[in-house]
Design an enzyme around this catalytic site. Structure first.
Site, mmCIF file in Angstrom:
data_model
loop_
_atom_site.group_PDB
_atom_site.id
_atom_site.type_symbol
_atom_site.label_atom_id
_atom_site.label_comp_id
_atom_site.label_asym_id
_atom_site.label_seq_id
_atom_site.Cartn_x
_atom_site.Cartn_y
_atom_site.Cartn_z
ATOM 1 N N HIS A 171 -10.778 9.589 -3.137
ATOM 2 C CA HIS A 171 -10.388 10.272 -4.273
ATOM 3 C C HIS A 171 -11.467 11.260 -5.181
ATOM 4 C CE1 HIS A 171 -6.598 8.303 -3.476
ATOM 5 N NE2 HIS A 171 -7.181 6.860 -3.955
ATOM 6 N N HIS A 187 -8.000 -6.557 2.422
ATOM 7 C CA HIS A 187 -8.728 -6.836 1.014
ATOM 8 C C HIS A 187 -8.556 -7.806 0.158
ATOM 9 C CE1 HIS A 187 -5.280 -4.580 -0.435
ATOM 10 N NE2 HIS A 187 -5.656 -3.513 0.086
ATOM 11 N N HIS A 193 -9.902 -0.494 8.135
ATOM 12 C CA HIS A 193 -9.296 0.018 6.916
ATOM 13 C C HIS A 193 -9.862 1.085 6.270
ATOM 14 C CE1 HIS A 193 -6.968 -1.606 3.273
ATOM 15 N NE2 HIS A 193 -6.830 -0.288 3.114
ATOM 16 N N ASP A 248 -11.829 -0.113 3.110
ATOM 17 C CA ASP A 248 -10.666 0.620 2.277
ATOM 18 C C ASP A 248 -11.340 1.852 1.615
ATOM 19 O OD1 ASP A 248 -8.238 1.000 1.033
ATOM 20 O OD2 ASP A 248 -8.307 -0.750 -0.548
ATOM 21 N N HIS A 276 -0.864 -5.043 2.747
ATOM 22 C CA HIS A 276 -1.484 -5.098 1.227
ATOM 23 C C HIS A 276 -0.718 -6.035 0.392
ATOM 24 C CE1 HIS A 276 -3.178 -2.664 -2.506
ATOM 25 N NE2 HIS A 276 -2.508 -3.696 -2.806
ATOM 26 N N ARG A 293 -6.879 10.422 4.783
ATOM 27 C CA ARG A 293 -6.109 11.537 4.161
ATOM 28 C C ARG A 293 -5.600 12.561 4.852
ATOM 29 N NH1 ARG A 293 -5.205 8.042 0.440
ATOM 30 N NH2 ARG A 293 -3.178 8.808 1.295
ATOM 31 N N ASN A 300 -0.477 5.846 4.238
ATOM 32 C CA ASN A 300 0.074 5.964 3.298
ATOM 33 C C ASN A 300 -0.069 7.599 3.011
ATOM 34 O OD1 ASN A 300 -2.681 5.631 2.794
ATOM 35 N ND2 ASN A 300 -2.251 4.942 0.769
ATOM 36 N N GLY A 325 -9.012 3.389 -5.827
ATOM 37 C CA GLY A 325 -9.899 3.290 -4.857
ATOM 38 C C GLY A 325 -11.159 3.860 -4.798
HETATM 39 ZN ZN LIG Z 1 -6.328 0.806 1.477
#
Ligand SMILES: [Zn+2]
Length: 409
Positions: free
Chosen positions: A298, A220, A63, A294, A172, A67, A100, A309
């Site tokens: 950022h 998670h 996981h 995860d 999720h 990006r 995502n 996150g």
């Molecule tokens: Zn995630």
């Protein structure tokens, strides 16, 4: 795609049959063109490690958010090269990247375009496809962001599972109905309460009972209440697995560094000490299968604006090394690479997570020296880590990716 190398390495090998770390024998591992060719009695090698070190299969993170996508709009915070470098610093030799993105891999064309970018990573990468209404290829894993969808019933979830029959579906798990009810609450933690996760896991397992023709993976897990539900589902024989993430095991709402308080948002949120202990016990028992990051890189400015996150790849190995002891060798190996190796086999056709002839020659060497994640040594591009200031009981001495030493400390 990582390069392939030739290498011989001698040291103590962490074996699943060992009763404890002290019980492991020395061997020389010969890697030829990136693949383990031989595991032989010790006879030296290009790299030789003392008895304090342990050689294990390289870690696999199921996981991560690297990006990078064809839009290129988020590469200021991470890309496949920098995420791969962070992985290597953390002993992680393969990872699964989440979908995502601004241009999500939700069609064959977009998936193929992202695949070309991922091939530049210095570690092995499997890409998740975004689960919308139906699979768009049958040879990839899918990720469902349940929390981002309209509220749905067990019956609607079962219908979705029917559409995704035969796939590996990671979810999720936060129930959008509960999140909608709490939208106006004062804090991030109150807007994302444990009830959202508990309700989602209950609904997902009920839907799986009705429609068990896929593999369901719960991402998670953070609330201790989910552990007995998962244990019961596994005892019933349902095709379900689960992961726990570094940050939910290291921190709770009370122990998160006060200086980083403005950065504490994560989904699901940090919970309590009792939750942390329940997750560790579930990892020890095997109710939670795998340790994941995860990794969500950022930047500080984005965190200050509320982005959720934490980056975690750099810290994976130092934290994982401390699990040897709390987890028996067989469980440690399964949680850090063995379970994920089944996923890698399914989507790459190759053998990861084993030190045996024919397996991919990607290894990690752990040492018992206490270590931390130092600011000057971050390799993630986002430029901060919640683990800076943490001291873990072990360190990653070396990471070898397909026969090439990629990191040495
Ligand atoms: Zn995630």
């Amino acid at each position: 795609m990582p390069a392939r190398g030739d290498l011989t390495i001698e040291g103590r090998v962490l074996a699943p049959s060992a009763r404890n770390a002290g019980d492991c024998r020395r061997a020389t591992i010969r890697i030829a063109a990136g693949v383990i060719a031989e595991v032989a009695p010790p006879r030296g090698g290009d790299m030789v490690f003392g008895d304090d070190c342990l050689i294990a299969p390289g870690f696999i993170d199921l996981h991560a958010h690297c990006r990078e996508d064809p839009s290129g709009t988020q590469t200021h915070k991470e890309d496949f090269a920098s995420a791969g470098a962070a992985a290597i610093a953390g002993g992680v030799v393969a990872l699964a990247d989440m979908p995502n993105n601004p241009e999500p891999p939700s069609t064959p064309e977009r998936y193929a375009a992202k695949r070309r970018l991922a091939d530049r990573a210095p570690v092995d990468v499997v890409l998740f496809g975004l689960a919308e209404t139906a699979p768009f290829r049958d040879d990839i894993p899918y990720k469902l962001f349940l929390s981002e969808r309209p509220a749905c019933s067990e019956a609607e979830l079962a219908e979705l599972f029917r559409a995704f029959a035969g796939t590996w579906l990671a979810v999720h798990a936060e129930d959008p109905a509960v999140l909608a009810e709490r939208r106006g609450a004062a804090t991030h933690e109150e807007r994302r309460p444990r009830e959202a996760e508990i309700a989602a896991v209950a609904k997902l397992l009920a839907a799986l009972r009705a429609e068990p023709r896929l593999h369901l993976h719960i991402c998670h897990v953070s609330a201790g209440e989910c552990v007995p539900m998962l244990r019961a589902a596994k005892r019933e024989g349902l095709p379900v697995s689960a992961e726990a993430c570094l940050h939910h095991l290291v921190f709770d709402a009370e122990t998160f560094p006060p200086a980083l308080r403005a950065y504490r948002n994560v989904n699901p949120p940090l919970r309590t000490k009792a939750d942390r202990e329940a997750l560790l016990e579930a990892l020890r028992e095997g109710v939670i299968d795998a340790l994941a990051t995860d990794h969500a890189p950022h930047t500080p400015a984005e965190k200050e604006r509320g982005a959720s996150g934490f980056p975690g790849l750099d810290a994976y190995g130092a934290f994982a090394a401390g699990l040897l002891g709390p987890l028996a060798p067989a469980r440690f190996l399964d949680a850090t690479s063995g379970f994920a190796a089944g996923f890698m086999r399914r989507f790459t056709g190759e053998t990861f997570g084993a030190i045996a002839p024919g397996a991919v020659g990607s290894l990690v060497v752990l040492a018992p020296r206490p270590s931390g994640v130092r600011k000057q040594s971050y390799t993630t591009k986002c430029g901060w880590s919640p683990y800076a200031g943490c001291t873990f009981p072990g360190e990653v001495r070396t990471t070898i990716v397909r026969g090439v030493p990629a990191y040495r400390r």
